[in-house]
Write an enzyme that holds these catalytic residues in place. Structure first.
Site, PDB file in Angstrom:
ATOM      1  N   PHE A 218      -4.270   2.179   7.490  1.00  0.00           N
ATOM      2  CA  PHE A 218      -3.479   3.280   8.047  1.00  0.00           C
ATOM      3  C   PHE A 218      -3.726   4.523   7.216  1.00  0.00           C
ATOM      4  CE2 PHE A 218       0.231   5.966   8.763  1.00  0.00           C
ATOM      5  CZ  PHE A 218       0.244   6.000  10.147  1.00  0.00           C
TER       6      PHE A 218
ATOM      7  N   ASP B 264      -7.019   5.992  -0.466  1.00  0.00           N
ATOM      8  CA  ASP B 264      -5.775   6.476   0.124  1.00  0.00           C
ATOM      9  C   ASP B 264      -4.633   5.861  -0.670  1.00  0.00           C
ATOM     10  OD1 ASP B 264      -3.446   6.852   1.554  1.00  0.00           O
ATOM     11  OD2 ASP B 264      -4.391   6.587   3.516  1.00  0.00           O
TER      12      ASP B 264
ATOM     13  N   LYS C  32       3.872  10.383   0.345  1.00  0.00           N
ATOM     14  CA  LYS C  32       5.084   9.570   0.237  1.00  0.00           C
ATOM     15  C   LYS C  32       5.929   9.770  -1.034  1.00  0.00           C
ATOM     16  CE  LYS C  32       4.403   6.325   3.886  1.00  0.00           C
ATOM     17  NZ  LYS C  32       3.073   6.110   4.461  1.00  0.00           N
TER      18      LYS C  32
END
Ligand SMILES: *Cc1c(COP(=O)(O)O)cnc(C)c1O
Length: 398
Positions: A138, A222, A251
């Site tokens: 993702f 990532d 995040k």
């Protein structure tokens, strides 16, 4: 206003691209959230691994308030004192000396993609543009990030750009087979988050580094979900010792205030010269002050080490649930305070979430069959025990 009134308005006016639980939160403290009626919830999701320092941390709140009254925004036509200090602080912890700031994980990954393609373009290697990514990866919802995301249902019908080849996470031979002279980069999560909390097989990241070096391709990581202490190290790549050429962050970085970042090696500094990339809000002093305060709190309260210790304890608690309920859950996995409880074949993790919420515990699902634990790093052992007790009881009830 009551939850019922608010939900009626939500049904009328919020764009229906989400299907949230019908709970309206109004405040939080540490790992606890409270809804409009004052009901308390134990938050072991932390806004999908975002609220690293928990809710309402007084130092975080003070840093944001002070910065808001001093300076909120100036644009990238000028310097500001805060993003310079944040770039330095991230460099000191990551060993990656260059920071580009943006506002989300998808944007940070867009920057990585543009960085990789432009790096080779600038050197005259214009045909080196293909990226190798992984199934179930993702990387975000914007079209460039979506092209690298490895779950078909997120991409269906959007015409995401091509130029990305997906192979199985953990399959080093498959990566090597794809690493032709047209590949600019491999992008990998140091532990797959949304894909089901999947740690890399031993030696996989080391093998990727060696394969990228041999092929002359960049290794991009990532770290949107794994970065900022989540795995018990400042960055997920530090759990393996493998050095990526560039990483993306978001995040946990702002502790809930929107901010993303791309960190790169010095060798990649010339890849995106002035005019090739930018973001109006990127590097905004308000968001950067929030991030600086997150780094400061994590350090002062020893929360990165804490994520390792509490994470191990959580892993043991989950292993005990697997032992006690072998027909319901078949395994636990993860690292630090990013852990997954894997449900037996045929069970659906997201179907369990409303029952947990009724009992006052908030989790998220990752993949179809994994209950994901990504609590605030300030969570206590007692809170983890409480949460696991409720999860076990709900799973035992069927
Ligand atoms: C959440 C996530 C993203 C996307 O971040 P947004 O801020 O939602 O754009 C990208 N990569 C990973 C690994 C993520 O977990």
């Amino acid at each position: 206003m009551s939850s019922a009134d608010l939900l009626a308005k939500a049904d009328k006016h919020l764009y229906p691209n989400y299907k949230p639980a019908r709970i309206v939160f109004t405040r939080g403290r540490g790992a606890e959230l409270f809804d409009t009626e004052g009901k308390r919830y134990l938050d072991l999701a932390a806004g999908v691994a975002v609220c690293a320092v928990g809710h309402g941390h007084p130092d975080h709140a003070r840093a944001i308030a002070e910065q808001a009254s001093r300076l909120v925004h100036v644009s990238n036509y000028f310097f500001n004192d805060v993003n310079i200090r944040l770039a330095e602080a991230l460099a000191a912890r990551s060993g990656l000396p260059r920071a580009f700031f943006c506002n989300s994980g998808a944007e940070a990954n867009e920057a990585l993609l543009k960085l990789a393609r432009r790096h080779f373009y600038a050197r005259g290697e214009t045909s080196r543009s293909r990226v190798v990514a992984f199934h179930s990866a993702f990387h975000g919802r914007t079209l460039g990030a979506l092209s690298m995301t490895g779950t078909p249902k997120y991409k269906e019908g959007f015409g995401a750009p091509g130029g990305v080849t997906h192979v199985a996470y953990g399959d080093l031979d498959a990566v090597k087979a794809e690493l032709g002279p047209d590949v600019c980069a491999v992008i990998v999560e140091p532990l797959q988050g949304e894909g089901g909390v999947v740690p890399p097989p031993p030696g996989f990241l080391e093998g990727l580094r060696a394969a990228c070096d041999a092929a002359g391709a960049l290794l991009l990581m990532d770290e949107v979900q794994t970065g900022i202490g989540r795995l018990g190290a400042w960055f997920g790549f530090q759990r393996s010792g493998v050095r990526p050429d560039a990483i993306s962050l978001a995040k946990g970085l702002g502790g809930g205030v929107p901010i993303g970042a791309m960190l790169t090696s010095e060798a990649l500094a010339p890849a995106l010269p002035p005019g090739t990339h930018g973001s109006t809000f990127g590097g905004n002093p308000l968001a950067c002050a929030a991030a600086l305060s997150v780094l400061d709190i994590l350090e002062r309260e020893k929360l990165v080490e804490g994520a390792r210790d509490k994470g191990e304890a959580l892993g043991q608690m989950l292993a005990a649930v697997v032992r006690d309920l072998p027909s319901v859950c078949v395994g636990e996995r993860g690292d630090g305070l990013l852990r997954g409880l894997v449900l037996a074949e045929g069970r659906v993790a997201r179907d369990v979430l409303p029952k947990l919420a009724d009992r006052g515990v908030l989790l998220t699902a990752a993949g179809d069959r994994v209950l994901r634990f990504s609590p605030p790093l300030v969570v206590s052992r007692a809170e983890l025990e409480e949460g696991v007790r409720v999860v076990k009881s709900v799973l035992a009830d069927g």
